[in-house]
Motif scaffolding. Structure first.
Motif, PDB file in Angstrom:
ATOM      1  N   PHE A 237      20.564  68.995  53.076  1.00  0.00           N
ATOM      2  CA  PHE A 237      19.376  69.706  53.541  1.00  0.00           C
ATOM      3  C   PHE A 237      19.369  71.107  52.971  1.00  0.00           C
ATOM      4  O   PHE A 237      20.417  71.741  52.868  1.00  0.00           O
ATOM      5  N   LYS A 238      18.188  71.576  52.619  1.00  0.00           N
ATOM      6  CA  LYS A 238      18.074  72.929  52.100  1.00  0.00           C
ATOM      7  C   LYS A 238      18.404  73.931  53.192  1.00  0.00           C
ATOM      8  O   LYS A 238      18.151  73.709  54.376  1.00  0.00           O
ATOM      9  N   ARG A 240      17.700  76.344  55.358  1.00  0.00           N
ATOM     10  CA  ARG A 240      16.566  76.986  56.014  1.00  0.00           C
ATOM     11  C   ARG A 240      16.982  77.371  57.425  1.00  0.00           C
ATOM     12  O   ARG A 240      18.149  77.525  57.714  1.00  0.00           O
ATOM     13  N   ILE A 244      15.561  73.126  62.047  1.00  0.00           N
ATOM     14  CA  ILE A 244      15.108  71.881  61.442  1.00  0.00           C
ATOM     15  C   ILE A 244      16.030  70.743  61.836  1.00  0.00           C
ATOM     16  O   ILE A 244      17.194  70.942  62.186  1.00  0.00           O
ATOM     17  N   LYS A 246      18.479  67.998  61.220  1.00  0.00           N
ATOM     18  CA  LYS A 246      19.456  67.711  60.178  1.00  0.00           C
ATOM     19  C   LYS A 246      20.213  66.412  60.428  1.00  0.00           C
ATOM     20  O   LYS A 246      21.283  66.195  59.869  1.00  0.00           O
ATOM     21  N   ASN A 252      14.502  60.461  60.341  1.00  0.00           N
ATOM     22  CA  ASN A 252      14.281  61.845  59.918  1.00  0.00           C
ATOM     23  C   ASN A 252      13.647  61.837  58.532  1.00  0.00           C
ATOM     24  O   ASN A 252      14.298  61.463  57.551  1.00  0.00           O
ATOM     25  N   ARG A 254      13.182  64.106  56.501  1.00  0.00           N
ATOM     26  CA  ARG A 254      13.779  65.068  55.573  1.00  0.00           C
ATOM     27  C   ARG A 254      14.899  64.463  54.729  1.00  0.00           C
ATOM     28  O   ARG A 254      15.332  65.085  53.766  1.00  0.00           O
ATOM     29  N   TYR A 464      21.962  63.879  46.722  1.00  0.00           N
ATOM     30  CA  TYR A 464      22.103  64.159  48.140  1.00  0.00           C
ATOM     31  C   TYR A 464      23.556  64.359  48.501  1.00  0.00           C
ATOM     32  O   TYR A 464      24.454  63.976  47.778  1.00  0.00           O
TER      33      TYR A 464
END
Length: 488
Positions: A237-238, A240, A244, A246, A252, A254, A464
């Motif tokens: 995950f970026k 951020r 958010i 995760k 999910n 994302r 990923y």
């Protein structure tokens, strides 16, 4: 069978790309080794240079030599003819004369010492009667004294070889104020640092060259003689805000389409194997912690429920329960530790339904006080029999079988097993030992799931990656399961 036999008999080719992959991964974990060896070797060579350093001092004088016999002068009263004629002779004899045993004896007598604390060197200028003497010693005063004695003794010794001579000093000898060989350890330290760094990199390269791990489906077939039913890409995950979602699950959005498609492919192949074996209870395990068995268990259960099946996901890792954390569920609930302790908790009452799905959890919030005894109790088999009446599939998230013996007892109660392998994480030999130990329970191995595959493996090309934590508690149970097999 013949194909596998040919694979085993054929010499294994060196895959440079694979070696570089292993080297990069090993370097990321062992970057401290070249640094440590660089510092150690640099320090050792620096210490060696310091211990072997001896300050040296030098005294030097330049002079001319000419014959004292005036009968050799020409009509004009000059000795230049002689000097030119005898220059070559003086040049040849002067160094030998200065360093001869006779000269050494005369010097010791003149100075009144048993040995000379210094070394004498002599130089000449070709085709001239210009000479220089240099005395080096660990003592500046000794170097000066030997040089002075040498200028006094030389004419006496020269009389035996070339006749009566005179020395005309052109420079005055002085006591050296500082050593001519200053201590400069930088070069030695730099050489040691480079040597240590190269040695460390060579060790890492050798480790990468000899290490065999599973990185792709072909490795599972070649080294383990097993079937890879799914390849899950790495998920990250970026960076951020922490708000958010995760969770690494198919619910999910994302995590990306590649991961979700891989999980659906895993479901299809698993259902095919389950139909062949008439399997209802599937155990999910791995060799070591951190390979993603809980993530695979949760996503297999989710995707089976999305396909319309009634699924119960059981957290059987009684030492480190993590199913609820993986799914991001914070609702308090009771798990197997409460059911196995016999506190009167009803099995159906302990089930925790997941909203908007046909998935139900049997997962608690605390670890068991005595997980080994509880997993070996008859009560566990009775609980699973009750769960069989409540669901089409039961997914058991179990401890890693490479360091704990818990999975062997659970495997006897399951209909089949899914084995999770994290790409490049574990040595092939360790995986083989764990699979052999697991096979002794008689469970059917439905296949392997390759987790955390790099971009390009599995055909998705995504980069990923997701991390794992909270497994430190397994350290005290780190003996190999084969050593505990007799306890089950």
């Amino acid at each position: 069978m013949e194909e596998h036999k040919r694979d085993r008999e054929a010499p294994e080719k060196i895959d440079i790309f694979r070696v570089l992959q292993e080297f990069f991964k090993a370097f990321c974990r062992l970057a401290w080794l070249p640094l440590l060896l660089s510092v150690a070797c640099g320090g050792l060579l620096g210490l060696r240079a310091w211990r072997s350093y001896t300050p040296m001092y030098a005294s030097q004088v330049t002079f001319t030599i000419q014959m004292a016999d005036s009968s050799l002068a020409d009509i004009g009263g000059s000795t230049s003819y002689y000097n030119k004629a005898t220059a070559e002779q003086l040049t040849k004899t002067f160094p030998y004369l200065v360093q001869s045993e006779l000269m050494q004896k005369k010097l010791r007598q003149a100075m009144g010492v048993a040995w000379l604390n210094g070394a004498i060197s002599a130089q000449t200028v070709d085709n001239t009667n210009l000479f220089s003497l240099r005395v080096t010693s660990t003592s500046p005063q000794d170097a000066y004294d030997i040089l002075n004695a040498l200028t006094e003794v030389y004419p006496q010794v020269a009389d035996y070889v070339i006749g009566n001579t005179e020395m005309n000093l052109l420079t005055v000898p002085e006591v050296a104020a500082e050593p001519y060989n200053d201590f400069r350890p930088v070069r030695s330290i730099c050489k040691g640092a480079v040597l240590g760094a190269v040695l460390g990199l060579a060790v890492i390269l050798l480790y990468a060259f000899t290490r065999r791990s599973v990185r792709g489906p072909e490795d599972i077939r070649k080294h383990l003689n097993q079937t890879c039913i799914a390849t899950l890409p790495r998920v990250t995950f970026k960076r951020r805000a922490n708000a958010i979602d995760k969770t690494v699950s198919v619910r999910n959005p994302r995590v990306g389409a590649a991961f979700q498609e891989s999980v659906r492919s895993m479901r299809v192949k698993f259902l095919r194997e389950a139909q062949k074996q008439h399997a209802q209870v599937v155990m999910v395990t791995s060799t070591l912690p951190g390979e993603g068995k809980t993530t695979v268990s949760a996503n297999l259960a989710l995707t089976l429920s999305q396909n319309g099946a009634r699924v119960i996901l059981v957290d059987l890792d009684l030492r480190k329960p993590s199913v609820k954390r993986t799914l991001g569920i914070k609702t308090p609930s009771r798990g197997l530790p409460e059911l196995l302790s016999g506190d009167g908790t009803d099995v159906r009452a302990a089930l925790l339904p997941i909203e908007k799905s046909r998935l139900t959890l049997l997962a608690g919030d605390r670890a068991a006080a005595d997980p080994r005894q509880q997993l070996n109790s008859r009560r566990l088999g009775a609980i699973l029999d009750e769960l069989r009446q409540e669901a089409d599939f039961i997914v058991l998230d179990t401890p890693p079988c490479g360091i704990l013996a818990d999975s062997a007892g659970v495997a006897r109660l399951a209909d089949c097993t899914l084995y999770v392998l994290r790409s490049g994480a574990v040595e092939v030999s360790h995986i083989v030992d764990s699979l052999q130990f697991l096979a002794e329970s008689g469970t059917h191995l439905a296949g392997c799931v390759l987790n955390g595959a790099q971009g390009g493996q599995g055909g998705y090309g995504y980069g990923y990656g997701y991390g794992y934590s909270g497994y430190g508690g397994y350290g005290k149970y780190s003996s190999h399961p084969k050593n505990k097999a007799e306890e089950h």
